[in-house]
Design an enzyme around this catalytic site. Structure first.
Site, PDB file in Angstrom:
ATOM      1  N   ASP A 100       0.837  -1.201   0.000  1.00 44.23           N
ATOM      2  CA  ASP A 100       0.000   0.000   0.000  1.00 44.23           C
ATOM      3  C   ASP A 100       0.868   1.245   0.000  1.00 44.23           C
ATOM      4  O   ASP A 100       0.554   2.250  -0.623  1.00 44.23           O
ATOM      5  CB  ASP A 100      -0.901   0.023   1.241  1.00 44.23           C
ATOM      6  N   LYS A 229      -7.608   0.377  12.415  1.00 41.77           N
ATOM      7  CA  LYS A 229      -7.796   0.093  10.994  1.00 41.77           C
ATOM      8  C   LYS A 229      -7.263  -1.305  10.702  1.00 41.77           C
ATOM      9  O   LYS A 229      -6.060  -1.547  10.768  1.00 41.77           O
ATOM     10  CB  LYS A 229      -7.056   1.142  10.168  1.00 41.77           C
ATOM     11  N   ARG A 250     -15.822  -5.670  -2.156  1.00 48.81           N
ATOM     12  CA  ARG A 250     -15.919  -4.241  -2.356  1.00 48.81           C
ATOM     13  C   ARG A 250     -15.913  -3.837  -3.833  1.00 48.81           C
ATOM     14  O   ARG A 250     -16.673  -2.978  -4.256  1.00 48.81           O
ATOM     15  CB  ARG A 250     -14.714  -3.605  -1.666  1.00 48.81           C
TER      16      ARG A 250
END
Ligand SMILES: [Zn+2]
Length: 947
Positions: A100, A229, A250
């Site tokens: 990420d 998170k 998603r």
């Protein structure tokens, strides 16, 4: 009744899937909180971008200010290609090869380029894509000819990195086939993403602007939820009349994959909601995260290891591979966990319609979930001010690996749902929430090579040479691989893209290879083979004992690597404490030709510095005709026997090889107070010329000047300041305490702690030299193996002809080891284990440790345990140690308590050790020693003695 349509706005949407923000243009492109790096020539930086995680570091040096349009175009093309590839791998193939952090860094850099060159900011730039659908459209629009080839490749073999290594059942479909088998499905409401921030400053500015928008005063409380998170995968679950009817990935936020069958195999997701019919909504869309707990992940790996399968490197990727697995048995076996963290849509039946308004707060929603049996995170908090948010961030940064699942940040949301509505959403993200992301502790980089290093005791260790990459805020270029078996266990090959982890402040560790990358680059990887001879001295390597995992170079005497390491060790603070003898000095003494160039082509004896216009490369170097490399030097030390016989004269003509630095020169304009502009020359040195010259290592060249006759004369060379200090410190080391001498001998298993024990027991070097193995072994904490190692060492040292004989004899001749042990200190701390954290006024760490031990106490390091009697907090104590001490109920005291205890013992200071001595005269007061204290309070003393 609230219509379904009312909820289409996504007002309850508090999904927080990672999505980079466009609102953070000013932040450094590195994606970490590392400090900004000096800019480097643009072309050089662009040339180094390769789509790996090392881009994080590389991009930090990109100079947007001084970029030409042509360079900006190149940067944009490159970055857009990589970002597109990443987005595709992430959103569509669910098989990311970038971390990420790297993705964020490249996207931010792309946004920076577009900010500085608005003409490049076109509608179809990947910087505008949210999620996968826009991406698919873009891919269709641009088609194969426009898109960077590697992007097209990803689509063909975007195999989940973890699943690729799964023991596939016979003729099981590949992951790509599997995920494409799941049909697309539209979410009832859009799954938006929260913006990410990477610094407290950015978080603060979001907080302040939220506060202002809601007209909440600076000191007024503002309720927000703070949530951990989870580093997992977002899910959308649909319950109709309390029954789980659908589960979706998603996807791009609008359209995901229908994976209902798989969802139903996840035990932590309820099939049916608890509670009475009236309490349950007719329609409920639950958002949350599915993940593997550390326990489940470790269990999976333990099983794989047992079955001889390579272990998985990353819990999130394993969770992704599991979730999309067509074999439902795999899902059942792997035990995925789900926590809810948001609501998409909620609708009650007509007769219960007023309940639609019952959900007033985010935290209330979680309470309802709990009542319905939907799992929520146990780490959620409700906070009322910014300090509490910072506290949460600090707490979980420290306890990152203490909770049940991987985490990568803290999510903050306005608690009051009507206020959430008031704040609304932007085109891509809600305004009422934000995700603060921790610096990445796990990134991917290239494993460029594996070399072997020879340590002080001859142990040969493979070391990974990495493309430098920023992990948890610092640059990592190498990592130990321990031994050959470890390399096999991790399954890494030279040329692999690998994952590197740095948890907390520990040394970097290689997690494992990214298998999906290897699948595309099979021609570029090869296995490491352990050498059979020492790379430093050519001696065949041996196993010390049969079955040892470690190989050793048996040439202890003259192997330059071992000798150099031994010198560094004997100069350390735990031995002779000669700080003028660091790595460089040790190298010059033992291996002065270490950096000798291979050929005369890179030997440039007449240049000291190469000046160039900023960013340009030096002109090609041609050695003068007839130039030859000087003859190799013999090291002044063949082993450490000669250490105390060194003289300045012996070091005068020792030369070191140095790489000639390149100096960038450029001009900047500086505005003057009178309004004029002045040009100022700037210079900066950098490495990389590849040209070498020799310089005196220990002496400075003499000055050139004119004598009275006007002739140019050169003064004789003079010892450098460090060389002068070296001889002073060597002189002092001749009278070092015995324990320091014992540590300096580099006897296997004898570090400074054992050396101190030996000193206390034997008192003199002679007594230890003549001690039997049995006598040594009976000392507390010593044991057979250590005793054997000591006895063996001294046996060799008594054999004329052995290098250890030379060493001991010459050191003794210099006076080393003649200081006998005398402990005049009172044993005031006997039986106490004392942990000191932070600095103590007027004392070095070493001195603190010494004085505790001299007074009979045990100086502990690391974290407090049940055995710790007291934790002394000096200046800037380690927070984790303080927290741990509090958890364990270990007393915490300031440095005054330490000073008082050193003098008088613990009575009157530590609870349970009796009252303070009646008079301050410790010498005459029996209660001041620990033994007296124990007779005064036998019950408590037995606790102390148990340590
Ligand atoms: Zn060797």
């Amino acid at each position: 009744m609230a219509s379904f349509q009312d909820y289409q706005q996504g007002l309850f949407d508090f999904d927080d899937e990672a999505q980079p923000s466009s609102a953070v243009d000013e932040a450094p492109a590195s994606g970490t909180r590392a400090e900004a790096q000096p800019s480097r020539p643009v072309d050089e930086v662009l040339g180094e971008l390769n789509g790996s995680d090392s881009d994080i570091t590389t991009l930090g040096a990109l100079d947007y200010q001084h970029m030409s349009l042509e360079q900006a175009r190149r940067a944009h093309d490159l970055l857009a290609g990589f970002v597109l590839e990443d987005q595709k791998a992430y959103y569509i193939d669910n098989a990311p090869t970038s971390s990420d952090a790297a993705f964020d860094a490249r996207l931010r850099a792309l946004q920076q380029v577009e900010k500085h060159f608005p003409e490049l900011d076109t509608a179809d730039s990947p910087s505008h894509i949210v999620g996968g659908a826009g991406l698919e459209q873009l891919l269709e629009r641009t088609s194969a000819d426009n898109v960077n080839e590697s992007v097209a490749n990803t689509s063909a073999d975007g195999v989940d990195p973890e699943l690729a290594a799964t023991p596939a059942k016979n003729d099981a479909p590949t992951e790509q086939e599997q995920s494409s088998e799941f049909p697309d499905i539209e979410h009832p409401t859009r799954m938006l993403s929260l913006d990410d921030v990477f610094s407290i400053e950015e978080l603060r500015s979001w907080y302040d602007s939220t506060r202002r928008s809601l007209e909440v005063g600076e000191n007024e409380p503002l309720e927000m939820t703070c949530e951990v998170k989870i580093d997992g995968l977002a899910l959308d679950l649909i319950y109709e009349n309390g029954i789980l009817t659908r589960g979706e990935t998603r996807g791009d936020g609008r359209i995901g994959k229908d994976i209902t069958t798989n969802i139903k195999a996840i035990r932590s997701i309820p099939q049916q909601l608890d509670g009475s019919h009236a309490d349950i909504p007719a329609f409920l869309e639950v958002r949350g995260e599915v993940f593997l707990t550390f326990d489940s992940f470790n269990a999976i790996n333990a099983k794989r290891e047992q079955e001889g399968e390579p272990v998985f490197a990353n819990a999130r990727n394993t969770a992704a591979g599991t979730l999309m697995n067509k074999n439902v048995d795999v899902l059942r076996e792997r035990n995925l966990t789900f926590y809810a963290h948001g609501i998409g849509a909620i609708q009650y039946s007509a007769e219960e319609s007023e309940r639609g308004d019952a959900m007033l707060d985010q935290s209330q929603a979680y309470e309802l979930y709990k009542a319905w049996g939907i799992p929520i995170s146990p780490h959620n908090r409700v906070v009322t001010n910014f300090q509490q948010i910072e506290d949460m961030i600090d707490y979980y940064l420290e306890h990152r690996y203490d909770i049940e699942h991987p985490l990568d940040g803290i999510v903050v949301k306005v608690n009051d749902i009507s206020r959430q509505r008031e704040l609304g959403v932007t085109a891509r993200a809600p305004r009422w929430g934000i995700a603060y992301k921790y610096p990445p502790e796990e990134v991917n980089t290239m494993l460029e090579n594996i070399i072997v290093q020879v340590g002080r005791t001859g142990r040969v260790t493979p070391v990974a040479i990495l493309k430098p990459v920023s992990v948890a805020g610092s640059t990592v270029a190498r990592a130990t691989l321990h031994n050959e078996q470890e390399i096999e266990r991790k399954g890494v090959l030279i040329g692999d893209l690998i994952t590197v982890r740095k948890a907390g402040d520990v040394i970097p560790e290689i997690v494992g290879p990214v298998l999906s990358y290897r699948a595309k680059h099979t021609d570029k990887v090869h296995a490491f083979t352990m050498p059979t001879v020492c790379p430093e001295c050519g001696t065949p390597l041996v196993q010390e004992k049969e079955g040892d995992v470690d190989l050793r170079c048996p040439n202890a005497e003259t192997c330059p690597a071992q000798l150099e390491e031994r010198l560094i060790h004997l100069a350390s603070r735990k031995a002779f404490d000669i700080d003028s003898m660091g790595e460089q000095v040790a190298l010059w003494l033992t291996n002065p030709e270490a950096n000798r160039p291979d050929s005369v082509d890179s030997y440039d004896p007449s240049t000291k510095i190469i000046s160039v216009a900023k960013g340009s490369a030096p002109a090609a170097y041609v050695p003068a005709p007839g130039l030859t490399l000087p003859a190799p030097q013999q090291p002044v030390l063949r082993n450490e026997a000669g250490l105390f016989a060194l003289t300045p004269e012996m070091l005068k003509d020792v030369y070191k090889w140095v790489e000639i630095p390149i100096q960038d020169v450029w001009e900047v304009e500086v505005a003057q107070p009178d309004g004029t502009v002045k040009k100022v020359k700037k210079r900066a040195k950098r490495e990389g010329s590849g040209r070498f010259r020799r310089e005196r290592a220990f002496f400075n060249e003499g000055k050139r000047h004119k004598n009275e006759q006007g002739e140019v004369v050169v003064d004789p060379p003079t010892p450098s300041a460090n060389t002068v200090k070296l001889f002073e410190q060597l002189q002092k080391a001749r009278h070092a305490q015995l324990w320091r001498v014992l540590t300096a001998l580099s006897i296997r298993h004898v570090g400074d702690t054992k050396a101190r024990d030996l000193e206390r027991h034997f008192g003199s070097l002679e007594a230890l030299e003549n001690a039997s193995k049995e006598e040594i072994a009976q000392i507390d904490g010593m044991g057979e193996e250590i005793a054997q190692s000591i006895v063996d060492w001294f046996a060799k040292a008594h054999e004329p002809g052995d290098w250890r004989y030379d060493l001991l004899t010459s050191w003794k001749l210099a006076g080393v080891g003649s200081v006998s042990y005398e402990n005049s200190s009172e044993q005031t701390l006997a039986g106490l284990t004392i942990l000191v954290t932070g600095s103590i006024a007027g004392m070095t760490r070493e001195q603190v440790k010494e004085s505790i031990e001299a007074h009979g106490g045990k100086a502990s390091s690391g974290k407090p345990s049940k055995k710790t009697t007291v934790v002394i907090t000096g200046e800037n104590p380690g927070e984790s140690k303080v927290v741990k001490a509090q958890e364990l109920g270990v007393p915490l005291m300031g440095e005054e308590a330490l000073f008082a205890m050193l003098e008088h013992g613990p009575a009157g200071i530590l609870p349970g050790y009796g009252d303070a001595p009646a008079s301050g005269d410790s010498a005459s007061n029996p209660a001041s020693s620990a033994s007296a204290a124990s007779s005064a309070s036998p019950a408590d003393a037995s606790e102390g003695a148990g340590e």
